[in-house]
Design a protein around this motif. Structure first.
Motif, PDB file in Angstrom:
ATOM      1  N   ILE A 188       0.716  -1.187   0.040  1.00 41.06           N
ATOM      2  CA  ILE A 188       0.084  -0.028  -0.100  1.00 41.06           C
ATOM      3  C   ILE A 188       0.855   1.353  -0.094  1.00 41.06           C
ATOM      4  O   ILE A 188       1.808   1.375   0.896  1.00 41.06           O
ATOM      5  N   GLU A 189       0.654   2.021  -1.123  1.00 39.08           N
ATOM      6  CA  GLU A 189       1.718   3.331  -1.044  1.00 39.08           C
ATOM      7  C   GLU A 189       0.970   4.374  -0.072  1.00 39.08           C
ATOM      8  O   GLU A 189      -0.037   4.986  -0.493  1.00 39.08           O
ATOM      9  N   LEU A 190       1.507   4.529   0.928  1.00 34.88           N
ATOM     10  CA  LEU A 190       1.468   5.630   1.727  1.00 34.88           C
ATOM     11  C   LEU A 190       2.258   6.855   1.572  1.00 34.88           C
ATOM     12  O   LEU A 190       3.557   6.692   1.445  1.00 34.88           O
TER      13      LEU A 190
ATOM     14  N   GLU B 106       0.992   9.951   5.947  1.00 34.49           N
ATOM     15  CA  GLU B 106       0.090   8.884   6.344  1.00 34.49           C
ATOM     16  C   GLU B 106       0.585   7.633   7.076  1.00 34.49           C
ATOM     17  O   GLU B 106      -0.334   7.297   7.891  1.00 34.49           O
TER      18      GLU B 106
ATOM     19  N   ASN C 106      -7.583   9.766   3.237  1.00 34.62           N
ATOM     20  CA  ASN C 106      -6.783   9.453   2.060  1.00 34.62           C
ATOM     21  C   ASN C 106      -6.372   7.893   2.544  1.00 34.62           C
ATOM     22  O   ASN C 106      -6.241   6.955   1.876  1.00 34.62           O
TER      23      ASN C 106
ATOM     24  N   GLU D 166      -9.151   5.385   2.137  1.00 35.17           N
ATOM     25  CA  GLU D 166      -9.299   5.239   0.799  1.00 35.17           C
ATOM     26  C   GLU D 166      -8.221   3.910   0.243  1.00 35.17           C
ATOM     27  O   GLU D 166      -8.485   3.234  -0.675  1.00 35.17           O
ATOM     28  N   LYS D 167      -7.170   4.134   0.772  1.00 34.53           N
ATOM     29  CA  LYS D 167      -6.051   3.140   0.081  1.00 34.53           C
ATOM     30  C   LYS D 167      -6.012   1.723   1.004  1.00 34.53           C
ATOM     31  O   LYS D 167      -5.707   0.907   0.378  1.00 34.53           O
ATOM     32  N   ILE D 168      -6.542   1.706   2.243  1.00 33.98           N
ATOM     33  CA  ILE D 168      -6.417   0.303   2.920  1.00 33.98           C
ATOM     34  C   ILE D 168      -7.894  -0.359   3.324  1.00 33.98           C
ATOM     35  O   ILE D 168      -7.670  -1.349   3.387  1.00 33.98           O
TER      36      ILE D 168
ATOM     37  N   SER E 172     -15.144   2.181   2.425  1.00 34.53           N
ATOM     38  CA  SER E 172     -14.723   3.056   3.421  1.00 34.53           C
ATOM     39  C   SER E 172     -16.023   3.354   4.408  1.00 34.53           C
ATOM     40  O   SER E 172     -15.988   4.206   5.119  1.00 34.53           O
TER      41      SER E 172
END
Length: 230
Positions: free
Chosen positions: A155-157, A161, A203, A206-208, A212
């Motif tokens: 996961i690109e944080l 973040e 944010n 939304e990624k993990i 949501s």
């Protein structure tokens, strides 16, 4: 491989096809044609992964998955003729690890079986946990490399973040206020930065999060702050 796969589908032709392809890759295969039979076979055998059809008589795949998850953490791959996003989200929310729509390529299904077993063997919660890792269900937070994985997916944080997620993960079970999160991450006094924290957390979610609106990891405690459950 000597892993044992439980394949559950009321369509005998589909059972036969899956069994042939799995056995060609040296998997042991046990089959069942409804959820109740599957639960019985799960009790009597050492199963490493379950392929579970959703639409079945007596006990459908959704309710079977819910029952299995009360006792087992083994990987579950859902099968369904429905390919809409709501059906996929439902399947994943009740505890499935993957979702395959019919008709499917048997070779792709076998590849997904291998991937899930490999992930489970590597990341299951019974393994010794590194001091540099925080494990929350299938999410791994590596505090040394500052990387986050969900299953095998990186996961690109952003750095901020990651720091927010790390603070929440290190305080699992506690509700952290926006102020305490800000001061822990930014290392400066909190001043009218509520929206800043909220935007970053949105944010991250939304990624993990798969959904949501029904988050698995970061929960909002309205009027108080945010938390990650133990």
């Amino acid at each position: 491989m000597d892993s044992t796969i439980l394949v559950v589908d009321d369509d005998k032709d589909i059972l036969d096809i899956i069994e042939i392809y799995l056995k060609n890759d040296n998997f042991n295969v046990i089959t069942a044609q409804d959820g109740l039979i599957a639960m019985d076979k799960l009790e009597k055998n050492n199963i490493d992964l379950i392929i579970l059809d959703i639409m079945m008589p007596n006990l459908d795949g959704i309710h079977a998955c819910l029952e299995i998850r009360k006792k087992e953490k083994i990987p579950i791959i859902m099968l369904s003729a429905k390919d809409d996003s709501s059906s996929k989200i439902l399947g994943l929310n009740v505890g499935a690890d993957d979702y395959v729509t019919k008709p499917f390529n048997p070779l792709e299904l076998v590849a997904r079986v291998k991937s899930q077993i490999r992930r489970y063997s590597q990341f299951n919660m019974e393994r010794p946990q590194s001091k540099e890792e925080i494990v929350i269900d299938d999410m791994i937070i590596n505090t040394a490399s500052r990387e986050v994985f969900i299953g095998e997916k990186l996961i690109e944080l952003t750095p901020i973040e990651f720091s927010i997620l790390e603070v929440l993960a290190n305080n699992r079970g506690r509700v952290l206020s926006t102020e305490s999160i800000y001061e822990s991450v930014w290392k400066e006094p909190f001043y009218n930065a509520k929206n800043t924290v909220a935007v970053h957390i949105r944010n991250i979610r939304e990624k993990i999060e798969i959904n949501s609106k029904d988050p698995k990891y970061i929960k909002v405690v309205w009027g108080v702050g945010y938390k990650i459950d133990k």
